[in-house]
Enzyme design. Structure first.
Site, PDB file in Angstrom:
ATOM      1  N   ARG A  33       1.016  -1.362   0.083  1.00 32.37           N
ATOM      2  CA  ARG A  33       0.297  -0.044   0.380  1.00 32.37           C
ATOM      3  C   ARG A  33       0.981   1.130  -0.114  1.00 32.37           C
ATOM      4  O   ARG A  33       0.275   2.714  -0.955  1.00 32.37           O
ATOM      5  CB  ARG A  33      -1.017  -0.228   0.750  1.00 32.37           C
ATOM      6  CG  ARG A  33      -2.378  -0.836   0.979  1.00 32.37           C
ATOM      7  CD  ARG A  33      -3.168  -0.978   2.664  1.00 32.37           C
ATOM      8  NE  ARG A  33      -1.924  -1.464   3.542  1.00 32.37           N
ATOM      9  CZ  ARG A  33      -2.244  -0.890   4.737  1.00 32.37           C
ATOM     10  NH1 ARG A  33      -3.412   0.423   4.517  1.00 32.37           N
ATOM     11  NH2 ARG A  33      -1.528  -1.474   5.975  1.00 32.37           N
TER      12      ARG A  33
ATOM     13  N   ASN B 257      -6.310  -2.309   2.716  1.00 31.45           N
ATOM     14  CA  ASN B 257      -6.384  -4.238   3.037  1.00 31.45           C
ATOM     15  C   ASN B 257      -8.595  -4.333   2.900  1.00 31.45           C
ATOM     16  O   ASN B 257      -8.006  -3.454   3.289  1.00 31.45           O
ATOM     17  CB  ASN B 257      -6.160  -5.051   3.908  1.00 31.45           C
ATOM     18  CG  ASN B 257      -4.569  -4.294   3.410  1.00 31.45           C
ATOM     19  OD1 ASN B 257      -4.129  -4.413   2.681  1.00 31.45           O
ATOM     20  ND2 ASN B 257      -3.276  -3.955   4.978  1.00 31.45           N
TER      21      ASN B 257
END
Length: 115
Positions: free
Chosen positions: A34, A52
């Site tokens: 990320r 997520n």
């Protein structure tokens, strides 16, 4: 406005911002994926987020010029990352698939966040 199909979706040369959602599968949680996605998105001048999901994927939502969004999706798909690619060379984790992009009108996101 240029369009890429009869439904009026923005074409690559259209300057209007677009919104795109993709889901990335593989070893992409807990490895800095990320963070890497955020860094690439900011380099491309995009807004949105990467987060997520409970099933182990990462959801990426990006807004901005279509060409820049398409470039980010392309970087997410590079597997393995090309050694000569400045932005994909250090991509953490391992991507096994990226969903088809879901295109929509931009909602006015600002900044790019890891959620």
């Amino acid at each position: 406005m240029s369009t890429d199909d009869a439904r009026g979706r923005p074409g690559p040369a259209d300057p209007a911002p677009v919104r795109c959602t993709v889901f990335v599968r593989g070893l992409v949680q807990g490895v800095g994926f990320r963070w890497w996605t955020r860094a690439r998105a900011l380099e491309l001048g995009l807004a949105g987020w990467a987060r997520n999901t409970a099933d182990g994927r990462v959801e990426v939502v990006a807004e901005g010029p279509r060409a820049a969004v398409e470039r980010l999706v392309g970087l997410l798909r590079e597997d393995p990352p090309e050694a000569s690619s400045w932005s994909a060379a250090g991509r953490p984790g391992r991507v096994t698939s990226v969903s088809a992009p879901l295109w929509a009108e931009a909602k006015g996101e600002s900044g790019f966040r890891e959620r």
